[in-house]
Design a protein around this motif. Sequence first.
Motif, PDB file in Angstrom:
ATOM      1  N   UNK A  63       0.834  -1.206   0.000  1.00  8.28           N
ATOM      2  CA  UNK A  63       0.000   0.000   0.000  1.00  8.28           C
ATOM      3  C   UNK A  63       0.870   1.258   0.000  1.00  8.28           C
ATOM      4  N   UNK A  64       0.332   2.309  -0.574  1.00 10.62           N
ATOM      5  CA  UNK A  64       1.027   3.588  -0.617  1.00 10.62           C
ATOM      6  C   UNK A  64       1.324   4.085   0.789  1.00 10.62           C
ATOM      7  N   UNK A  65       0.374   3.941   1.707  1.00 14.16           N
ATOM      8  CA  UNK A  65       0.561   4.388   3.094  1.00 14.16           C
ATOM      9  C   UNK A  65       1.731   3.661   3.761  1.00 14.16           C
ATOM     10  N   UNK A  66       1.805   2.352   3.588  1.00 10.91           N
ATOM     11  CA  UNK A  66       2.881   1.569   4.203  1.00 10.91           C
ATOM     12  C   UNK A  66       4.240   1.962   3.626  1.00 10.91           C
ATOM     13  N   UNK A  67       4.307   2.171   2.306  1.00 14.06           N
ATOM     14  CA  UNK A  67       5.577   2.589   1.697  1.00 14.06           C
ATOM     15  C   UNK A  67       5.961   3.989   2.164  1.00 14.06           C
ATOM     16  N   UNK A  68       4.974   4.853   2.363  1.00 19.84           N
ATOM     17  CA  UNK A  68       5.249   6.194   2.889  1.00 19.84           C
ATOM     18  C   UNK A  68       5.815   6.088   4.307  1.00 19.84           C
ATOM     19  N   UNK A  69       5.286   5.171   5.098  1.00 23.12           N
ATOM     20  CA  UNK A  69       5.815   4.973   6.455  1.00 23.12           C
ATOM     21  C   UNK A  69       7.267   4.494   6.401  1.00 23.12           C
ATOM     22  N   UNK A  70       7.576   3.592   5.466  1.00 21.90           N
ATOM     23  CA  UNK A  70       8.962   3.141   5.298  1.00 21.90           C
ATOM     24  C   UNK A  70       9.855   4.313   4.895  1.00 21.90           C
ATOM     25  N   UNK A  87      22.704  17.531   5.425  1.00 21.02           N
ATOM     26  CA  UNK A  87      22.235  17.557   4.046  1.00 21.02           C
ATOM     27  C   UNK A  87      20.738  17.265   4.112  1.00 21.02           C
ATOM     28  N   UNK A  88      19.936  18.233   3.698  1.00 22.10           N
ATOM     29  CA  UNK A  88      18.472  18.104   3.768  1.00 22.10           C
ATOM     30  C   UNK A  88      17.971  17.224   2.624  1.00 22.10           C
ATOM     31  N   UNK A  89      17.786  15.951   2.926  1.00 22.01           N
ATOM     32  CA  UNK A  89      17.302  15.000   1.931  1.00 22.01           C
ATOM     33  C   UNK A  89      15.781  15.073   1.832  1.00 22.01           C
ATOM     34  N   UNK A  90      15.297  15.151   0.614  1.00 27.26           N
ATOM     35  CA  UNK A  90      13.861  15.155   0.350  1.00 27.26           C
ATOM     36  C   UNK A  90      13.451  13.765  -0.112  1.00 27.26           C
ATOM     37  N   UNK A  91      12.327  13.290   0.379  1.00 28.04           N
ATOM     38  CA  UNK A  91      11.800  11.997  -0.047  1.00 28.04           C
ATOM     39  C   UNK A  91      11.141  12.154  -1.413  1.00 28.04           C
ATOM     40  N   UNK A  92      11.544  11.315  -2.346  1.00 30.22           N
ATOM     41  CA  UNK A  92      10.904  11.288  -3.665  1.00 30.22           C
ATOM     42  C   UNK A  92       9.804  10.238  -3.720  1.00 30.22           C
ATOM     43  N   UNK A  93      10.002   9.138  -2.991  1.00 29.65           N
ATOM     44  CA  UNK A  93       9.000   8.086  -2.993  1.00 29.65           C
ATOM     45  C   UNK A  93       9.582   6.746  -2.624  1.00 29.65           C
ATOM     46  N   UNK A  94       8.746   5.733  -2.695  1.00 28.60           N
ATOM     47  CA  UNK A  94       9.151   4.360  -2.406  1.00 28.60           C
ATOM     48  C   UNK A  94       8.342   3.437  -3.304  1.00 28.60           C
ATOM     49  N   UNK A  95       8.974   2.345  -3.732  1.00 26.80           N
ATOM     50  CA  UNK A  95       8.275   1.378  -4.581  1.00 26.80           C
ATOM     51  C   UNK A  95       8.812  -0.016  -4.314  1.00 26.80           C
ATOM     52  N   UNK A  96       7.986  -0.997  -4.631  1.00 24.08           N
ATOM     53  CA  UNK A  96       8.416  -2.384  -4.520  1.00 24.08           C
ATOM     54  C   UNK A  96       8.628  -2.943  -5.917  1.00 24.08           C
ATOM     55  N   UNK A  97       9.598  -3.848  -5.998  1.00 24.86           N
ATOM     56  CA  UNK A  97       9.869  -4.556  -7.251  1.00 24.86           C
ATOM     57  C   UNK A  97      10.389  -5.931  -6.880  1.00 24.86           C
ATOM     58  N   UNK A  98       9.583  -6.945  -7.125  1.00 25.72           N
ATOM     59  CA  UNK A  98       9.986  -8.295  -6.747  1.00 25.72           C
ATOM     60  C   UNK A  98      10.144  -8.405  -5.246  1.00 25.72           C
ATOM     61  N   UNK A  99      11.301  -8.843  -4.814  1.00 21.70           N
ATOM     62  CA  UNK A  99      11.580  -9.017  -3.384  1.00 21.70           C
ATOM     63  C   UNK A  99      12.316  -7.827  -2.782  1.00 21.70           C
ATOM     64  N   UNK A 100      12.298  -6.706  -3.477  1.00 20.38           N
ATOM     65  CA  UNK A 100      13.024  -5.516  -3.029  1.00 20.38           C
ATOM     66  C   UNK A 100      12.067  -4.348  -2.904  1.00 20.38           C
ATOM     67  N   UNK A 101      12.318  -3.522  -1.895  1.00 26.21           N
ATOM     68  CA  UNK A 101      11.586  -2.264  -1.781  1.00 26.21           C
ATOM     69  C   UNK A 101      12.634  -1.152  -1.811  1.00 26.21           C
TER      70      UNK A 101
END
Length: 158
Positions: A63-70, A87-101
């Motif tokens: 879910x988008x919410x769970x990936x946002x929490x990660x 260094x102010x890192x900005x979050x771009x996003x999170x995604x899953x692919x196979x066995x990797x997030x």
Amino acid sequence: MSGAAFGAALPTCALAHKQKTTLSTVEWNEKDGMLYVIHRYHLHDAESALAARGIIHKPDLTSLRARAQLALYTQDKFSLFAAGKVVELQILGAETEGRTVYVYQEAKLDKAPSELTVSASMLREIIPGQLNNVDVTLSENIRSVQFKDGDGPKKVLA
């Protein structure tokens, strides 16, 4: 003879186990003045650990919410310092692919840093034996550092 060879291979297979690791890459892009960071987690490890700590409701990062929490968890547990400043890192996003997030971050910098101080404590307080590998490319060379147990920040030179 072939049975002996097969039997000799069994102990090796039985002793093999997956190491609990993450891999983060930090790469400077001279053309656009950006520092790009990609974190790679083993999907099952991240799901199980975050659910066990109540960071996500169930061991599922689809879910988008769970990936946002990660991604927020990663932002809290991974940091970079250049010239003594965060260094102010900005979050771009999170995604899953196979066995990797994957978790993606970036930072706009005025110039390439000559060194970075890196802190990577993701999952180390949850998973015993967790190793966090960080590859840093600030110039043509890749520098690697590894974080385990109670390791604190580490300096990486260009």
